[in-house]
Design a protein around this motif. Structure first.
Motif, mmCIF file in Angstrom:
data_model
loop_
_atom_site.group_PDB
_atom_site.id
_atom_site.type_symbol
_atom_site.label_atom_id
_atom_site.label_comp_id
_atom_site.label_asym_id
_atom_site.label_seq_id
_atom_site.Cartn_x
_atom_site.Cartn_y
_atom_site.Cartn_z
ATOM 1 N N ILE A 190 34.803 36.185 49.883
ATOM 2 C CA ILE A 190 34.609 37.296 48.947
ATOM 3 C C ILE A 190 35.515 37.040 47.741
ATOM 4 C CG2 ILE A 190 34.741 39.793 48.655
ATOM 5 C CD1 ILE A 190 34.444 40.081 51.661
ATOM 6 N N PRO A 191 34.976 37.038 46.530
ATOM 7 C CA PRO A 191 35.798 36.682 45.362
ATOM 8 C C PRO A 191 36.918 37.683 45.116
ATOM 9 C CG PRO A 191 33.447 36.535 44.855
ATOM 10 C CD PRO A 191 33.556 37.223 46.189
ATOM 11 N N ALA A 192 38.058 37.154 44.677
ATOM 12 C CA ALA A 192 39.208 37.997 44.346
ATOM 13 C C ALA A 192 38.975 38.715 43.024
ATOM 14 C CB ALA A 192 40.466 37.150 44.261
ATOM 15 N N VAL A 193 39.492 39.943 42.950
ATOM 16 C CA VAL A 193 39.513 40.701 41.696
ATOM 17 C C VAL A 193 40.854 40.432 41.029
ATOM 18 C CG1 VAL A 193 39.486 42.993 40.653
ATOM 19 C CG2 VAL A 193 37.986 42.489 42.603
ATOM 20 N N PRO A 194 40.891 39.825 39.852
ATOM 21 C CA PRO A 194 42.177 39.507 39.213
ATOM 22 C C PRO A 194 42.963 40.774 38.901
ATOM 23 C CG PRO A 194 40.384 38.273 38.184
ATOM 24 C CD PRO A 194 39.748 39.303 39.078
ATOM 25 N N LYS A 195 44.251 40.742 39.216
ATOM 26 C CA LYS A 195 45.121 41.864 38.894
ATOM 27 C C LYS A 195 45.154 42.073 37.382
ATOM 28 C CE LYS A 195 49.815 43.629 39.570
ATOM 29 N NZ LYS A 195 51.152 43.374 40.163
ATOM 30 N N GLY A 196 45.008 43.328 36.962
ATOM 31 C CA GLY A 196 45.015 43.659 35.550
ATOM 32 C C GLY A 196 43.664 43.567 34.877
ATOM 33 N N SER A 197 42.647 43.068 35.604
ATOM 34 C CA SER A 197 41.305 42.978 35.018
ATOM 35 C C SER A 197 40.712 44.373 34.887
ATOM 36 C CB SER A 197 40.406 42.106 35.888
ATOM 37 O OG SER A 197 40.187 42.735 37.157
ATOM 38 N N GLU A 198 39.596 44.452 34.172
ATOM 39 C CA GLU A 198 38.931 45.749 33.996
ATOM 40 C C GLU A 198 38.528 46.334 35.339
ATOM 41 O OE1 GLU A 198 34.959 47.589 31.742
ATOM 42 O OE2 GLU A 198 35.734 45.608 31.198
ATOM 43 N N THR A 199 38.010 45.487 36.238
ATOM 44 C CA THR A 199 37.611 45.964 37.562
ATOM 45 C C THR A 199 38.824 46.456 38.347
ATOM 46 O OG1 THR A 199 35.731 44.438 37.626
ATOM 47 C CG2 THR A 199 36.489 45.332 39.730
ATOM 48 N N TRP A 200 39.927 45.713 38.270
ATOM 49 C CA TRP A 200 41.159 46.124 38.963
ATOM 50 C C TRP A 200 41.619 47.492 38.475
ATOM 51 C CZ3 TRP A 200 44.533 43.643 42.561
ATOM 52 C CH2 TRP A 200 45.787 44.239 42.718
ATOM 53 N N GLU A 201 41.637 47.671 37.172
ATOM 54 C CA GLU A 201 42.122 48.928 36.615
ATOM 55 C C GLU A 201 41.198 50.093 36.958
ATOM 56 O OE1 GLU A 201 45.050 49.442 35.415
ATOM 57 O OE2 GLU A 201 45.545 47.315 35.657
ATOM 58 N N GLU A 202 39.897 49.835 37.014
ATOM 59 C CA GLU A 202 38.971 50.896 37.414
ATOM 60 C C GLU A 202 39.180 51.265 38.876
ATOM 61 O OE1 GLU A 202 35.837 53.716 37.362
ATOM 62 O OE2 GLU A 202 37.216 52.899 35.864
ATOM 63 N N LEU A 203 39.393 50.265 39.730
ATOM 64 C CA LEU A 203 39.683 50.543 41.135
ATOM 65 C C LEU A 203 41.003 51.292 41.274
ATOM 66 C CD1 LEU A 203 38.591 47.143 42.724
ATOM 67 C CD2 LEU A 203 37.453 49.346 43.023
ATOM 68 N N ARG A 204 41.998 50.906 40.492
ATOM 69 C CA ARG A 204 43.272 51.605 40.510
ATOM 70 C C ARG A 204 43.063 53.096 40.184
ATOM 71 N NH1 ARG A 204 48.796 50.673 38.842
ATOM 72 N NH2 ARG A 204 48.328 48.537 38.197
ATOM 73 N N ARG A 205 42.301 53.366 39.133
ATOM 74 C CA ARG A 205 42.075 54.756 38.721
ATOM 75 C C ARG A 205 41.399 55.543 39.833
ATOM 76 N NH1 ARG A 205 38.123 57.862 37.069
ATOM 77 N NH2 ARG A 205 36.579 56.159 37.104
ATOM 78 N N LEU A 206 40.357 54.977 40.424
ATOM 79 C CA LEU A 206 39.617 55.682 41.464
ATOM 80 C C LEU A 206 40.477 55.928 42.693
ATOM 81 C CD1 LEU A 206 36.147 53.905 41.251
ATOM 82 C CD2 LEU A 206 36.621 56.289 40.709
ATOM 83 N N PHE A 207 41.205 54.907 43.125
ATOM 84 C CA PHE A 207 41.992 55.047 44.350
ATOM 85 C C PHE A 207 43.186 55.968 44.145
ATOM 86 C CE2 PHE A 207 39.432 51.711 46.120
ATOM 87 C CZ PHE A 207 39.512 51.907 47.488
ATOM 88 N N GLU A 208 43.783 55.953 42.978
ATOM 89 C CA GLU A 208 44.896 56.859 42.755
ATOM 90 C C GLU A 208 44.425 58.310 42.687
ATOM 91 O OE1 GLU A 208 48.226 53.991 40.659
ATOM 92 O OE2 GLU A 208 47.212 55.501 39.428
ATOM 93 N N GLU A 209 43.186 58.518 42.221
ATOM 94 C CA GLU A 209 42.626 59.869 42.235
ATOM 95 C C GLU A 209 42.242 60.305 43.644
ATOM 96 O OE1 GLU A 209 39.325 59.970 39.591
ATOM 97 O OE2 GLU A 209 40.542 59.903 37.758
ATOM 98 N N ALA A 210 41.851 59.342 44.509
ATOM 99 C CA ALA A 210 41.324 59.679 45.830
ATOM 100 C C ALA A 210 42.374 59.655 46.930
ATOM 101 C CB ALA A 210 40.197 58.706 46.190
ATOM 102 N N THR A 211 43.582 59.151 46.623
ATOM 103 C CA THR A 211 44.587 59.007 47.668
ATOM 104 C C THR A 211 45.909 59.623 47.230
ATOM 105 O OG1 THR A 211 45.575 56.918 46.940
ATOM 106 C CG2 THR A 211 43.525 56.762 48.185
#
Length: 325
Positions: free
Chosen positions: A151-172
């Motif tokens: 499964i490909p890695a999501v680079p830290k700081g990438s747009e996908t990483w930051e979107e995941l950060r936003r979602l998870f910080e809102e959900a957890t």
């Protein structure tokens, strides 16, 4: 409508974990003269009752998953066809319900074979056998699923990483900083794999899966355990609009988690640090949902598959007013 009786089991249970409930319904054999199902043919949906009936039954049973098991004609590529439905839709693959139905068949079929082969709609033929527990005494039913690797890695700081950060910080209840920041994030199609630090209290992280529904993904969350009793802690979120929840105890997620834990050099180094006495390709997993589940998972590298084992407890029967004729 005639009442239908399903047998209910708790899969991946233990003295300290409830495990995951699943219902098992073995359908009548197809009419005599039904065509043999050959490998590579389309899944024989026509041998099943209509989808609407299967869904109605599953919705009334109201458990995380119901397995509909259909005996196949002799000479077919598998012993049974299987479909899984939860309360809202059909599932592509389900570990705990497959474990439950395998336990059911091994205990109800006269002179059962050493291995049951199941034809699935989306993942070909899978199998189930009874195996010596590689990490303890006695035998466990084991199901073999295709591995999910690379499964490909999501680079830290990438747009996908930051979107995941936003979602998870809102959900957890956990910010992505310090021990709360993932050590690795991997994404492919509908699969999201996230590794957290062994120092994070993964069980204590409060998660609201509904706030992750926009992911349209199965979120496989894990850490190397700092506890000596198990090597892996995991949590699994179903993140889809209309079906967003935490899975109590799931097998299919570990076809990605275990090969990663054993095969990724950085994760393997953490495993060796916290469990220096561990040997082999079998790991003990404690799923950290509120009700909990315990699994033994073995990576079969040469076969490119994962054997998922666990205890199954019979709960009883459940009857619904629905027909499968």
């Amino acid at each position: 409508m005639a009442p239908i009786t399903a047998t209910v089991y708790n899969a991946f249970s233990s003295p300290s974990a409830q495990g995951n409930p699943a219902a098992v319904i073995v359908l009548d054999s197809p009419d005599e003269g039904a065509a043999v199902v050959q490998d590579g043919q389309d899944f024989p949906c026509a041998l099943y009752p209509p989808d609407a009936q299967l869904q109605a039954i599953s919705t009334q049973i109201n458990l995380p998953m119901t397995a509909f098991v259909l005996p196949l004609p002799g000479g077919s590529c598998a012993d049974y066809a299987v479909r899984w439905f939860n309360v809202t839709n059909e599932g592509p693959l389900c570990g705990h319900a497959t474990l439950a139905m395998s336990e059911h068949l091994f205990n109800t079929v006269a002179n059962p074979p050493p291995t049951f082969r199941y034809l699935t709609r989306f993942h070909g033929v899978i199998s189930a056998s009874q195996h010596q527990n590689p990490l303890g005494d006695g035998k466990l039913v084991g199901i073999e699923f295709p591995e999910l690797t690379n499964i490909p890695a999501v680079p830290k700081g990438s747009e996908t990483w930051e979107e995941l950060r936003r979602l998870f910080e809102e959900a957890t209840s956990s910010l992505w900083q310090g021990h709360g920041e993932p050590l690795g994030v991997y994404k492919q199609d509908q699969f999201l794999l996230i590794e957290f630090s062994p120092e994070l209290d993964l069980a204590g992280v409060q998660m609201e899966p509904q706030k992750l529904s926009s992911l349209h993904s199965y979120a496989y969350i894990f850490q190397i355990s700092a506890q000596p009793s198990e090597q892996i802690h995991s949590r699994v979120m179903h993140c889809f609009p209309g079906h967003a929840d935490e899975d109590i105890a799931t097998g299919s997620a570990h076809r990605a988690i275990i090969p990663h834990a054993l095969g990724n050099p950085e994760t393997r180094a953490r495993l060796d640090k916290y469990h220096p006495q561990h040997e082999g390709d079998a790991l003990r997993v404690a799923q950290q949902s509120p009700k909990g589940g315990e699994l033994v998972v073995q990576w079969l590298r040469e076969e490119k598959s994962v054997r998922i084992m666990g205890r199954v407890d019979s709960v009883g029967e459940k009857t619904v007013e629905a027909s499968v004729n």
